[in-house]
Design an enzyme around this catalytic site. Structure first.
Site, PDB file in Angstrom:
ATOM      1  N   ASP A 165      81.894  23.485  26.242  1.00 61.97           N
ATOM      2  CA  ASP A 165      81.443  22.305  26.619  1.00 61.97           C
ATOM      3  C   ASP A 165      82.051  21.113  28.343  1.00 61.97           C
ATOM      4  O   ASP A 165      82.250  22.028  28.679  1.00 61.97           O
ATOM      5  CB  ASP A 165      81.622  21.614  25.156  1.00 61.97           C
ATOM      6  CG  ASP A 165      81.098  19.717  24.294  1.00 61.97           C
ATOM      7  OD1 ASP A 165      81.023  19.298  25.661  1.00 61.97           O
ATOM      8  OD2 ASP A 165      80.486  20.271  23.504  1.00 61.97           O
ATOM      9  N   GLU A 198      73.051  15.644  22.449  1.00 59.59           N
ATOM     10  CA  GLU A 198      73.281  14.534  23.384  1.00 59.59           C
ATOM     11  C   GLU A 198      73.115  14.884  25.328  1.00 59.59           C
ATOM     12  O   GLU A 198      74.262  14.923  25.280  1.00 59.59           O
ATOM     13  CB  GLU A 198      74.691  14.387  23.189  1.00 59.59           C
ATOM     14  CG  GLU A 198      75.275  13.881  21.687  1.00 59.59           C
ATOM     15  CD  GLU A 198      76.375  14.240  20.886  1.00 59.59           C
ATOM     16  OE1 GLU A 198      76.810  13.425  20.221  1.00 59.59           O
ATOM     17  OE2 GLU A 198      77.261  14.936  21.358  1.00 59.59           O
ATOM     18  N   HIS A 228      77.180  18.533  28.013  1.00 57.95           N
ATOM     19  CA  HIS A 228      77.491  18.632  27.517  1.00 57.95           C
ATOM     20  C   HIS A 228      78.784  20.553  28.146  1.00 57.95           C
ATOM     21  O   HIS A 228      79.106  21.161  28.146  1.00 57.95           O
ATOM     22  CB  HIS A 228      77.524  19.095  26.389  1.00 57.95           C
ATOM     23  CG  HIS A 228      77.340  18.369  25.336  1.00 57.95           C
ATOM     24  ND1 HIS A 228      78.897  17.469  25.163  1.00 57.95           N
ATOM     25  CD2 HIS A 228      76.604  17.806  24.463  1.00 57.95           C
ATOM     26  CE1 HIS A 228      78.481  16.856  23.849  1.00 57.95           C
ATOM     27  NE2 HIS A 228      77.470  16.476  23.580  1.00 57.95           N
ATOM     28  N   TRP A 271      84.957  19.852  14.652  1.00 54.64           N
ATOM     29  CA  TRP A 271      84.971  19.447  16.161  1.00 54.64           C
ATOM     30  C   TRP A 271      86.260  19.191  16.572  1.00 54.64           C
ATOM     31  O   TRP A 271      86.991  18.866  15.725  1.00 54.64           O
ATOM     32  CB  TRP A 271      83.904  18.574  16.756  1.00 54.64           C
ATOM     33  CG  TRP A 271      82.871  18.826  16.614  1.00 54.64           C
ATOM     34  CD1 TRP A 271      82.137  17.874  15.585  1.00 54.64           C
ATOM     35  CD2 TRP A 271      81.112  18.919  17.506  1.00 54.64           C
ATOM     36  NE1 TRP A 271      80.506  19.145  15.429  1.00 54.64           N
ATOM     37  CE2 TRP A 271      80.309  19.620  16.713  1.00 54.64           C
ATOM     38  CE3 TRP A 271      81.596  19.173  18.529  1.00 54.64           C
ATOM     39  CZ2 TRP A 271      78.918  19.173  17.449  1.00 54.64           C
ATOM     40  CZ3 TRP A 271      80.702  20.278  19.390  1.00 54.64           C
ATOM     41  CH2 TRP A 271      79.526  20.417  18.325  1.00 54.64           C
TER      42      TRP A 271
HETATM   43  C1  ACM Z   1      76.751  17.095  17.452  1.00 54.95           C
HETATM   44  O1  ACM Z   1      77.686  16.671  16.866  1.00 54.95           O
HETATM   45  N1  ACM Z   1      77.118  16.419  19.502  1.00 54.95           N
HETATM   46  C2  ACM Z   1      76.469  18.509  17.012  1.00 54.95           C
END
Ligand code: ACM
Length: 630
Positions: free
Chosen positions: A199, A350, A274, A487
């Site tokens: 990321d 994103e 990302h 996350w």
């Molecule tokens: C994500 O939560 N950006 C997959």
């Protein structure tokens, strides 16, 4: 007479038999009997198969018993009167599938039978949960015997993909941390570990042909403070001490460790967005080719309503550059060789298109290739990546943005922005994994914001439990299963990762494993208490936010009103609005009440049998006003 009573007896029996265990996820079928099996040193673990994996799972169980003060032999010949028989029976294929099992506890034998080794692994996890908590608490293993109540269980999963995702980029988790996380999830019959390896905040996998990815991309400046809010951007020439990566040897070790717990790893390499860490190593792969640093979580994006955003620093690969595809090929060649599972995750989420829109060479490329807009350009990229991934003998899966501009043939979709993407993909005959933010995002807070590490959204245990991965009108055969996602922007260590994961991951495990008709929130809430004790006994963090009062405020006739709730039976909620303590001696909640005007706090807490079980919440009136939209 018989006909009238029968349904009532059946219901009574169902509740009675379920009350006798705390198994999560709840089995397909559990029937209690009156026997008791006394598990002590005299019992031998009798392997009635030569399967090496089954032997390993049996030795793991032997080790578990040893840690709890019981020493047993593993043997292939039946020794002594009392045995735990471990049997592979090929005739059970159709009923149990690869991961199902039957478990019979009688007076002299426990019989664990499966069609495949994975079923034996899952059966052992259930057997561990049948061991009473009192006999596995840390200081109690002097007992030297464990009493297991008689029962017969038949059990198999609803879905083949039962996943948890761990983001190791925002926070770097050590090899030992990752193993511990996998071990814990496998005990709740999760079988997919989705490893978010790259990321903007760090590239975590060694790629030998691209050494700068880890020499540069795995390291960042040290920052504290709120992620994406008050962390300072890296300064020129500043040292980058924070980070780490997994060598290929370590990855092979983790892959094997996971396989020994019936867990397949799905590696994620998040392209084309990302990618700031990759671009810190190889800036020539972006459109602007400007040097940049791995992000320490500073604010480099602006977010607008409806989930749209602008990246203030380029963090996307350039899809118009052939060198990018050579790079992607090199990465996936090595990734495919390391991970034996069928799927590779290519991210796709994103992705900001602004730098593509501004770049004359990208525009020229689009014209030449008759690509009409940036969505189609992203789709072009995804389709090229899919070809690369499938050329390595793997299937590609990506976040639901890979649908935009046209989905690549053969690609599977991981639906996170709700279920919409999953529905669309399934209707086109693609495989999908459901992991909607609304039910499965484990980074969202699970209790009142006044006592949690705040983030932008909340997901209660009860809501997570109501997750249903097969929406109406979708052919269930395309839904591989679902997953909880962790996350780690605000999760700086393993113990807090556990806190955020559990007990919501129990809820998701039950949705993914158990038959829909066996799910029942009250029964689930009753069973989790036992697992709280298990986590406590192992000194493992777990959120007990479900015990906290849920505070709902609203305006009525210009008055600020407050409603308090929780889902735990036989509890009482107390509250005060006059700044007095302790709350136990204040008001007992019996319905919505007004919060009077003044400089005061709402103080509230849950009690069971006179003992506080939830946390004390202390919320200023000013905050309550905000929550009510005043
Ligand atoms: C994500 O939560 N950006 C997959």
């Amino acid at each position: 007479m018989k006909n009238i009573l029968f349904p009532f007896l059946l219901i009574a029996f169902f509740y009675q038999s379920n009350a006798q265990h705390s198994i999560i996820p709840i089995p397909v079928n559990y029937v209690a009997n009156n026997n008791e099996f006394i598990l002590d040193d005299q019992v031998s673990l009798n392997l009635q198969t030569k399967d090496e994996q089954v032997k390993k799972y049996t030795e793991q169980f032997q080790h578990f018993l040893k840690e709890n003060g019981i020493n047993n032999d593993v043997s292939t010949t039946k020794k002594g009167k009392k045995t735990i028989d471990i049997i592979i029976n090929k005739k059970l294929q159709t009923e149990l599938g690869n991961e199902g099992y039957t478990l019979e506890v009688n007076q002299n034998t426990i019989k664990l039978t499966a069609y495949e080794s994975a079923g034996i692994f899952n059966g052992f996890q259930t057997l561990k949960q049948l061991i009473p908590i009192e006999t596995i608490s840390l200081d109690n293993n002097a007992l030297n015997q464990i009493i297991i109540k008689g029962c017969k269980i038949t059990d198999y999963p609803r879905f083949g993909w039962r996943g948890l995702m761990l983001d190791v980029s925002r926070h770097f988790f050590s090899v030992e941390d990752v193993k511990a996380y996998i071990d814990q999830m496998s005990q709740y019959k999760y079988n997919v570990f989705h490893w978010h390896l790259t990321d903007d905040e760090g590239w975590r996998i060694e790629i030998k042909s691209l050494p700068k990815l880890t020499e540069v991309g795995a390291w960042r400046v040290e920052r504290y403070g709120r992620f994406g809010e008050d962390r300072e951007a890296p300064k020129p020439g500043e040292k980058t001490p924070y980070g780490g990566f997994y060598t290929q040897e370590q990855i092979k070790d983790i892959v094997k460790y996971a396989a020994d717990r019936n867990v397949t790893i799905v590696p994620e390499i998040d392209f084309p967005g990302h990618s700031m860490a990759a671009l810190a190593a190889y800036p020539e792969l972006s459109t602007k080719k400007e040097p940049k640093s791995v992000s320490p979580g500073f604010k480099f994006a602006e977010w607008y309503d409806g989930g749209t955003f602008k990246m203030l620093i380029e963090n996307t690969l350039n899809p118009a550059d052939e060198n990018v595809y050579d790079f992607v090929d090199k990465v996936f060649t090595e990734v495919a060789a390391l991970f034996p599972g069928d799927y590779i995750h290519m991210g796709g989420d994103e992705c900001y298109h602004g730098y593509w829109d501004e770049d004359p060479k990208v525009q020229q490329f689009m014209k030449k290739n008759k690509i009409k807009n940036s969505h189609e350009l992203q789709s072009y990229f995804v389709k090229r990546v899919e070809k690369i991934v499938s050329s390595k003998g793997k299937k590609m899966i990506g976040w639901d943005e890979i649908l935009e501009g046209g989905l690549a043939d053969g690609a599977a979709v991981m639906s996170w922005r709700g279920m919409k993407g999953g529905i669309e993909a399934a209707k086109m005959g693609h495989e999908v994994v459901m992991t909607p933010t609304t039910y499965a995002y484990l980074d969202y807070t699970q209790g009142d914001h006044s006592v949690e590490n705040p983030i932008y959204a909340n997901l209660s245990l009860e809501k997570a439990y109501s997750f249903e991965p097969v929406p109406e009108g979708v052919d269930a055969k395309y839904v591989l299963g679902g997953q909880g996602n962790l996350w780690t922007e605000v999760i700086p260590n393993l113990q807090f990762a556990y806190y955020m994961t559990y007990p919501r991951a129990f809820a998701i495990a039950e949705t993914l494993w158990s038959p829909k008709e066996n799910k029942n929130l009250d029964s689930f809430i009753n069973r989790i208490e036992n697992h709280f004790d298990r986590f406590d006994a192992e000194n493992t963090n777990i959120s007990k936010a479900v015990y906290d009062p849920k505070v709902k405020v609203y305006l009525k006739d210009n008055k600020l009103m407050c409603e308090l709730n929780n889902s735990v039976p036989e509890t009482e909620i107390f509250y005060s609005i006059d700044n007095t303590y302790p709350v136990k001696f204040a008001e007992k909640y019996d319905g919505p009440f007004e919060i009077p005007v003044g400089k005061l706090n709402l103080c509230t807490q849950t009690f069971q049998n006179g003992k506080a079980i939830g946390r004390e919440l202390l919320i200023p009136r000013t905050e309550l006003e905000k929550r009510a939209g005043k």
